[in-house]
Write a protein that holds these residues in place. Sequence first.
Motif, PDB file in Angstrom:
ATOM      1  N   GLY A  50       0.840  -1.190   0.000  1.00 55.52           N
ATOM      2  CA  GLY A  50       0.000   0.000   0.000  1.00 55.52           C
ATOM      3  C   GLY A  50       0.876   1.240   0.000  1.00 55.52           C
ATOM      4  N   THR A  51       0.255   2.398  -0.159  1.00 52.46           N
ATOM      5  CA  THR A  51       0.984   3.663  -0.124  1.00 52.46           C
ATOM      6  C   THR A  51       0.244   4.640   0.774  1.00 52.46           C
ATOM      7  N   THR A  52       0.964   5.631   1.251  1.00 51.77           N
ATOM      8  CA  THR A  52       0.354   6.663   2.070  1.00 51.77           C
ATOM      9  C   THR A  52       1.138   7.958   1.932  1.00 51.77           C
ATOM     10  N   ALA A  53       0.497   9.054   2.318  1.00 54.07           N
ATOM     11  CA  ALA A  53       1.153  10.355   2.264  1.00 54.07           C
ATOM     12  C   ALA A  53       2.174  10.474   3.384  1.00 54.07           C
ATOM     13  N   ALA A  54       3.324  11.054   3.080  1.00 55.64           N
ATOM     14  CA  ALA A  54       4.377  11.217   4.087  1.00 55.64           C
ATOM     15  C   ALA A  54       3.904  12.049   5.266  1.00 55.64           C
ATOM     16  N   CYS A  55       3.030  13.019   5.019  1.00 54.14           N
ATOM     17  CA  CYS A  55       2.576  13.906   6.092  1.00 54.14           C
ATOM     18  C   CYS A  55       1.797  13.165   7.174  1.00 54.14           C
ATOM     19  N   ARG A  56       1.273  11.966   6.865  1.00 53.14           N
ATOM     20  CA  ARG A  56       0.555  11.168   7.865  1.00 53.14           C
ATOM     21  C   ARG A  56       1.505  10.475   8.823  1.00 53.14           C
ATOM     22  N   LEU A  57       2.783  10.390   8.466  1.00 57.18           N
ATOM     23  CA  LEU A  57       3.720   9.569   9.210  1.00 57.18           C
ATOM     24  C   LEU A  57       4.799  10.359   9.937  1.00 57.18           C
ATOM     25  N   VAL A  58       5.258  11.423   9.314  1.00 61.03           N
ATOM     26  CA  VAL A  58       6.473  12.070   9.802  1.00 61.03           C
ATOM     27  C   VAL A  58       6.280  12.691  11.178  1.00 61.03           C
ATOM     28  N   ASP A  59       7.381  12.780  11.902  1.00 62.17           N
ATOM     29  CA  ASP A  59       7.404  13.485  13.181  1.00 62.17           C
ATOM     30  C   ASP A  59       8.701  14.276  13.240  1.00 62.17           C
ATOM     31  N   ARG A  60       9.064  14.757  14.409  1.00 63.30           N
ATOM     32  CA  ARG A  60      10.234  15.633  14.485  1.00 63.30           C
ATOM     33  C   ARG A  60      11.547  14.863  14.271  1.00 63.30           C
ATOM     34  N   THR A  61      11.487  13.541  14.371  1.00 61.95           N
ATOM     35  CA  THR A  61      12.688  12.728  14.153  1.00 61.95           C
ATOM     36  C   THR A  61      12.736  12.165  12.742  1.00 61.95           C
ATOM     37  N   VAL A  62      11.680  11.450  12.368  1.00 58.62           N
ATOM     38  CA  VAL A  62      11.609  10.884  11.019  1.00 58.62           C
ATOM     39  C   VAL A  62      10.889  11.891  10.125  1.00 58.62           C
TER      40      VAL A  62
END
Length: 268
Positions: free
Chosen positions: A151-163
């Motif tokens: 599957g795929t997803t938008a990066a903005c759903r996953l990222v945080d201050r580290t990743v």
Amino acid sequence: MDILNYLPPKRFAQYDDLLTFLSIYDDRRREWALKRLLRAHRDRIRGAVCVEAGCGLGVLSAYLARLGAKRVYAVEANPHLYALARDRLRSFPGVQVIRGDIRDFVPPEPVEVLVHEFYGQLLYDEDLHVLSQLRFQPRLVLPDGGRLLVGTTAACRLVDRTVTVDVLRRLDGVLVSGLFDERGLEPCREVCCWRYGDVLSTVQGDLEGLSGEVVFFAMEVQHEGKTLCRAGVCSNWSYVWTWRHGNRFWLRFEPEIRGMRVHFGWID
């Protein structure tokens, strides 16, 4: 759980397998799913000769005995797991614990049921390949199949201050397991499937029509085409992540002494 001091490669592999199995047995959903599968086939197990390939701590071998198996051969190559399984299974007179590679095991009688759990994070990246090299032919294999989903997803759903997105972009061509929380993300497309007797080498996948900059893979255990357990549900398997670099990709599995070497790349 990580080993921090130097050990010769053979000893490291033995202790690494031991620690891996301890984490596997923390996955109650996985254990329940496999026990449900065995219960559903209790009529085939009762009075039958059974083999558990890679018995680990012997939990499923004990369950086969409780379901009325005539005899259970619990085969385990790791010396530490073998010793632990032998101690656990002493009270089951119909269970014989055997130290060795399942590929070298020649049972002294016909085998009705083979039980295994050789699935990797990418389905075929651990030991499923050994099931095509057995020196005996079981009448029933539990479980008998699996799928690799994507599957795929938008990066903005996953990222945080580290990743961050910049970190993710650095993962171009790199497959990383357990990078993010899988909740709420469902794989939607099949990359490949495996059935007992199959040998996988190179497979290809297509993301055409899917949106999102991040790709994730999820392994699914099946029997007779029905889902038993899946990454993101059973904690023993996590999603595998990478940065998207196109619409088409390939995976190649090559046997090694332990498990499989996985190669990955983009076609366009």
